[in-house]
Enzyme design. Structure first.
Site, mmCIF file in Angstrom:
data_model
loop_
_atom_site.group_PDB
_atom_site.id
_atom_site.type_symbol
_atom_site.label_atom_id
_atom_site.label_comp_id
_atom_site.label_asym_id
_atom_site.label_seq_id
_atom_site.Cartn_x
_atom_site.Cartn_y
_atom_site.Cartn_z
ATOM 1 N N GLU A 101 -29.517 7.919 6.410
ATOM 2 C CA GLU A 101 -29.866 8.760 5.251
ATOM 3 C C GLU A 101 -29.967 7.907 3.983
ATOM 4 O O GLU A 101 -29.505 6.770 3.944
ATOM 5 C CB GLU A 101 -28.838 9.875 5.057
ATOM 6 C CG GLU A 101 -27.439 9.367 4.748
ATOM 7 C CD GLU A 101 -26.640 10.315 3.868
ATOM 8 O OE1 GLU A 101 -27.149 10.747 2.814
ATOM 9 O OE2 GLU A 101 -25.486 10.601 4.233
ATOM 10 N N LYS A 104 -15.069 14.737 3.990
ATOM 11 C CA LYS A 104 -14.083 14.385 2.966
ATOM 12 C C LYS A 104 -13.185 15.558 2.656
ATOM 13 O O LYS A 104 -13.589 16.710 2.738
ATOM 14 C CB LYS A 104 -14.799 13.987 1.679
ATOM 15 C CG LYS A 104 -15.324 12.598 1.686
ATOM 16 C CD LYS A 104 -15.547 12.114 0.266
ATOM 17 C CE LYS A 104 -16.088 10.705 0.293
ATOM 18 N NZ LYS A 104 -17.514 10.666 0.646
HETATM 19 N N1 PSU Z 1 -20.360 13.301 1.853
HETATM 20 C C1 PSU Z 1 -19.961 12.020 1.752
HETATM 21 N N2 PSU Z 1 -20.831 11.091 1.263
HETATM 22 C C2 PSU Z 1 -22.122 11.423 0.924
HETATM 23 C C3 PSU Z 1 -22.532 12.782 1.079
HETATM 24 C C4 PSU Z 1 -21.622 13.681 1.534
HETATM 25 O O1 PSU Z 1 -18.819 11.716 2.075
HETATM 26 O O2 PSU Z 1 -22.899 10.563 0.486
HETATM 27 C C5 PSU Z 1 -23.948 13.163 0.769
HETATM 28 C C6 PSU Z 1 -24.752 13.283 2.074
HETATM 29 O O3 PSU Z 1 -26.083 12.911 1.823
HETATM 30 C C7 PSU Z 1 -24.662 14.777 2.374
HETATM 31 C C8 PSU Z 1 -24.762 15.340 0.974
HETATM 32 O O4 PSU Z 1 -25.676 15.244 3.220
HETATM 33 O O5 PSU Z 1 -23.971 14.467 0.183
HETATM 34 C C9 PSU Z 1 -24.257 16.752 0.907
HETATM 35 O O6 PSU Z 1 -24.471 17.267 -0.365
HETATM 36 P P1 PSU Z 1 -24.156 18.807 -0.667
HETATM 37 O O7 PSU Z 1 -22.647 18.902 -0.567
HETATM 38 O O8 PSU Z 1 -24.665 19.038 -2.046
HETATM 39 O O9 PSU Z 1 -24.843 19.596 0.382
#
Ligand code: PSU
Ligand code: MN
Length: 306
Positions: free
Chosen positions: A28, A163
């Protein structure tokens, strides 16, 4: 609208490897643009790709460059994504249409990356942590689009769990409801990203890449629609100190609330908070685990070709 009308460019090395049934691992790009600080992000992006190669597979980092979906990036394109001046949009699945239509640069989340990888015929994907159900979601409805995309996308995602900025228990319940398979790699505990053990268990466990590959292969054979999550913990030697972790987390959640951070900005805010408040200790853990995940995803992809 056919797939031919999508401006989608598959890197020649990736295309050739897929055509002969070789091992390819999708990566990603939101982690580069919004998950790691510049200029370290570009260095790490290249390291992650190298770890995929060391594991025996070809890396395909996915992003949108000038309104074109790219599956496999050049070093110059990785630079664009990592440069804070490039105006790179964080792209979840809902943002694909608008960013392509506007011809912008976009970094894809787990959600959008899974979707595009599947479209391109890639079955393995390595990342750091998944998005999930946020704490307080009962009121805010803040649940990552990663979850619903993983429910309908048959891909194997190697990650280090989620996390603790999230509600881990609720995330696991939602994954179960959505038909997403969660497998511990060498563990019965669901990993907590910065910590090896989130405090919650997993239903399934494997101990080798071949066993992990077999789950994806059987999922495909039975046409189950959802993703397989292979959750690999960071080693206990490398994990973040528990006291430091808990203190920074509590302060970060309070800071996000008082700064009225909402929507797609919540996760990048909390990631940055951790890196700043731990003097980059969290950054080192993040880099260690994503490199390990890239290598494992490659080994699983290779095992699946045998
Ligand atoms: N969690 C992590 N590191 C990240 C992300 C999530 O520990 O870099 C990033 C990933 O790209 C994930 C996105 O798909 O954040 C999710 O964002 P949201 O919570 O806004 O859906
Ligand atoms: Mn959200």
């Amino acid at each position: 609208m056919s797939i031919d009308q999508v401006r989608l460019e598959i890197h020649p090395e990736v295309k050739e490897t897929l055509a002969r049934g070789g091992a390819v691992v999708a990566l990603e790009s939101t982690i580069i643009s919004h998950g790691l600080p510049s200029p370290r992000n570009v260095v790490v992006a290249a390291q992650i790709e190298q770890n995929v190669r060391d594991g025996g597979a070809i890396p395909a980092t996915i992003a949108i460059i000038g309104g074109v979906v790219k599956v496999g990036l050049s070093p110059a394109e990785l630079e664009i994504l990592g440069d804070p001046a490039s105006d790179v949009v964080k792209v979840s699945t809902r943002d694909l249409g608008p960013v392509l239509a506007a011809g912008k640069n976009g970094a894809t989340t787990v959600s959008a990356t899974s979707h595009i990888a599947h479209l391109a015929g890639i079955k393995y994907f390595a990342t750091g942590g998944l998005g999930g159900v946020h704490r307080g979601a009962q009121e805010t409805y803040d649940e990552s689009a990663d979850l619903v995309t993983l429910a309908r996308t048959p891909i194997t995602v190697v990650c280090a769990g989620v996390k603790s900025i999230l509600d881990v228990a609720a995330t696991l319940e939602r994954l179960e409801t959505l038909g997403v398979t969660v497998v511990g790699f060498g563990t019965d505990a669901f990993p907590g990203f910065y910590r090896a053990d989130s405090g919650y268990g997993v239903t399934w466990r494997v101990d080798t890449a071949a066993q992990a590959a077999a789950i994806g292969t059987q999922r495909d054979a039975i046409r189950a629609p959802g993703a397989v999550i292979i959750a690999q913990p960071v080693s206990e030697a490398d994990q973040l100190d528990l006291e430091l972790h808990d203190r920074v987390l509590t302060q970060g959640l309070a800071a996000a609330t008082s700064a009225h951070i909402v929507g797609k900005d919540v996760t990048p805010f909390l990631l940055d908070w951790f890196h700043t408040q731990t003097n980059d200790q969290s950054l080192e853990v993040n880099v260690t685990l994503i490199n390990a995940n890239a290598r494992l995803a490659a080994q699983i992809a290779v095992a699946a070709t045998k």
